[in-house]
Scaffold this motif. Structure first.
Motif, PDB file in Angstrom:
ATOM      1  N   ALA A  71       0.817  -1.215   0.000  1.00 29.15           N
ATOM      2  CA  ALA A  71       0.000   0.000   0.000  1.00 29.15           C
ATOM      3  C   ALA A  71       0.850   1.264   0.000  1.00 29.15           C
ATOM      4  O   ALA A  71       0.365   2.346  -0.360  1.00 29.15           O
ATOM      5  N   ASP A  72       2.123   1.156   0.375  1.00 21.61           N
ATOM      6  CA  ASP A  72       3.020   2.314   0.362  1.00 21.61           C
ATOM      7  C   ASP A  72       3.574   2.599  -1.027  1.00 21.61           C
ATOM      8  O   ASP A  72       4.283   3.584  -1.226  1.00 21.61           O
ATOM      9  N   GLY A  73       3.251   1.729  -1.985  1.00 21.46           N
ATOM     10  CA  GLY A  73       3.732   1.924  -3.350  1.00 21.46           C
ATOM     11  C   GLY A  73       2.581   2.228  -4.294  1.00 21.46           C
ATOM     12  O   GLY A  73       1.586   2.835  -3.909  1.00 21.46           O
ATOM     13  N   TRP A  74       2.744   1.808  -5.532  1.00 22.68           N
ATOM     14  CA  TRP A  74       1.719   2.005  -6.560  1.00 22.68           C
ATOM     15  C   TRP A  74       1.134   0.657  -6.954  1.00 22.68           C
ATOM     16  O   TRP A  74       1.826  -0.370  -6.913  1.00 22.68           O
ATOM     17  N   GLY A  75      -0.121   0.640  -7.336  1.00 22.57           N
ATOM     18  CA  GLY A  75      -0.767  -0.597  -7.746  1.00 22.57           C
ATOM     19  C   GLY A  75      -0.072  -1.223  -8.946  1.00 22.57           C
ATOM     20  O   GLY A  75       0.442  -0.509  -9.815  1.00 22.57           O
ATOM     21  N   GLU A  76      -0.048  -2.555  -8.974  1.00 21.07           N
ATOM     22  CA  GLU A  76       0.604  -3.246 -10.072  1.00 21.07           C
ATOM     23  C   GLU A  76      -0.214  -3.106 -11.357  1.00 21.07           C
ATOM     24  O   GLU A  76      -1.440  -3.166 -11.336  1.00 21.07           O
ATOM     25  N   VAL A  77       0.477  -2.924 -12.466  1.00 10.70           N
ATOM     26  CA  VAL A  77      -0.169  -2.782 -13.765  1.00 10.70           C
ATOM     27  C   VAL A  77       0.432  -3.797 -14.728  1.00 10.70           C
ATOM     28  O   VAL A  77       1.455  -4.427 -14.451  1.00 10.70           O
ATOM     29  N   ALA A  78      -0.205  -3.937 -15.875  1.00 10.88           N
ATOM     30  CA  ALA A  78       0.287  -4.868 -16.891  1.00 10.88           C
ATOM     31  C   ALA A  78       1.642  -4.412 -17.413  1.00 10.88           C
ATOM     32  O   ALA A  78       1.960  -3.223 -17.430  1.00 10.88           O
ATOM     33  N   THR A  79       2.450  -5.374 -17.838  1.00  5.64           N
ATOM     34  CA  THR A  79       3.761  -5.094 -18.400  1.00  5.64           C
ATOM     35  C   THR A  79       3.846  -5.701 -19.799  1.00  5.64           C
ATOM     36  O   THR A  79       2.873  -6.278 -20.296  1.00  5.64           O
ATOM     37  N   LEU A  80       5.012  -5.616 -20.402  1.00  8.70           N
ATOM     38  CA  LEU A  80       5.205  -6.165 -21.748  1.00  8.70           C
ATOM     39  C   LEU A  80       4.894  -7.656 -21.790  1.00  8.70           C
ATOM     40  O   LEU A  80       4.309  -8.140 -22.760  1.00  8.70           O
ATOM     41  N   VAL A  81       5.279  -8.396 -20.748  1.00  7.78           N
ATOM     42  CA  VAL A  81       5.097  -9.850 -20.769  1.00  7.78           C
ATOM     43  C   VAL A  81       3.779 -10.290 -20.153  1.00  7.78           C
ATOM     44  O   VAL A  81       3.467 -11.480 -20.158  1.00  7.78           O
ATOM     45  N   THR A  82       2.991  -9.359 -19.617  1.00  7.63           N
ATOM     46  CA  THR A  82       1.711  -9.739 -19.004  1.00  7.63           C
ATOM     47  C   THR A  82       0.539  -9.000 -19.638  1.00  7.63           C
ATOM     48  O   THR A  82      -0.433  -8.682 -18.958  1.00  7.63           O
ATOM     49  N   SER A  83       0.642  -8.714 -20.922  1.00 10.67           N
ATOM     50  CA  SER A  83      -0.445  -8.005 -21.598  1.00 10.67           C
ATOM     51  C   SER A  83      -0.626  -8.531 -23.012  1.00 10.67           C
ATOM     52  O   SER A  83       0.274  -9.147 -23.591  1.00 10.67           O
ATOM     53  N   ASP A  84      -1.793  -8.286 -23.564  1.00  9.78           N
ATOM     54  CA  ASP A  84      -2.124  -8.648 -24.939  1.00  9.78           C
ATOM     55  C   ASP A  84      -2.281  -7.375 -25.755  1.00  9.78           C
ATOM     56  O   ASP A  84      -2.405  -6.277 -25.197  1.00  9.78           O
ATOM     57  N   PRO A  85      -2.292  -7.492 -27.094  1.00 12.40           N
ATOM     58  CA  PRO A  85      -2.606  -6.315 -27.910  1.00 12.40           C
ATOM     59  C   PRO A  85      -3.993  -5.780 -27.530  1.00 12.40           C
ATOM     60  O   PRO A  85      -4.875  -6.569 -27.168  1.00 12.40           O
ATOM     61  N   PRO A  86      -4.196  -4.454 -27.553  1.00 14.56           N
ATOM     62  CA  PRO A  86      -3.277  -3.434 -28.077  1.00 14.56           C
ATOM     63  C   PRO A  86      -2.266  -2.904 -27.054  1.00 14.56           C
ATOM     64  O   PRO A  86      -1.333  -2.207 -27.435  1.00 14.56           O
TER      65      PRO A  86
END
Length: 219
Positions: free
Chosen positions: A91-106
């Protein structure tokens, strides 16, 4: 589908293969198991890890080129909800978001177009001298010994150092960068103690704040 049909199509359970990617025997030499899998069960399900394993080149290419059926979204996410202690640290950081290896197009296309700019033939050629210098420095550290653990003393630190420098991480911060990277990957492991998960979470938050500060400096 019967067992005979599953084996005929190359799809079958993988219990008989004793597949454990986290085991010492596998991490030291996974190739005998992969060879056996390609021969006996090129596509198999691993109940302990709740995932499908694909082992043949053409099948892997098919999976990678068909994001509609084989999504990469959150492919490295830990399935279990983190303990409360870990969530408190995160909680002291930023929420995790998708990355190059964990996302699909677009989204994947957008990430890749940004990253590709750093790895054009011209940009890579411009860095050749520096990459050679780093390689020579690493070799100098073990050449007098007459032996080396090539993975840990060369193959691992070379790309890590190059990428860190591309990201603007000074050499003085390289050990911290390595620790953060190791802990980010370790957090995806199965069976970590709560204490170890908390330690990895602290590293991830430190990593986030470090780069937030670097971004502000660039601005």
């Amino acid at each position: 589908m019967s067992e005979a049909e599953k084996r005929a199509t190359g799809v079958c359970p993988g219990e008989h293969l004793d597949y454990n990617p986290l085991g010492v025997e596998h991490t030291e030499n996974p190739y005998p198991l992969f060879e056996r899998a390609r021969r006996e069960a090129p596509v198999f399900f691993s109940p302990p890890f709740n995932l499908w394993v694909v082992t043949r080149y053409d099948d892997i290419r098919t999976v990678l080129k068909d994001p509609a059926r084989f999504s990469s979204a959150q492919s490295t996410a830990v399935s279990a909800k983190p303990p409360a202690e870990v969530l408190e640290v995160m909680a002291d950081g930023w929420g995790e978001v998708a990355t190059l290896v964990t996302s699909d197009p677009p989204d994947h296309t957008r990430f890749r177009s940004l990253i590709n700019k750093a790895f054009t033939p011209r940009r890579v050629a411009e860095r050749e001298g520096r990459i050679r210098q780093i390689a020579n420095e690493l070799v100098d550290q073990f050449v007098v010994d007459g032996k080396a653990d090539f993975i840990w003393q060369f193959a691992y630190p070379l790309p890590m150092t190059v990428i860190a420098e591309i990201l603007g991480v000074p050499r003085s911060d390289m050990e911290r960068f390595k620790k953060w990277s190791d802990h980010a990957v370790e957090r995806l492991s199965v069976g970590l103690s709560v204490e170890r998960q908390v330690e990895c979470a602290r590293s991830i938050v430190d990593f986030q704040h470090y780069f937030a500060d670097r971004i502000e400096e660039r601005r």
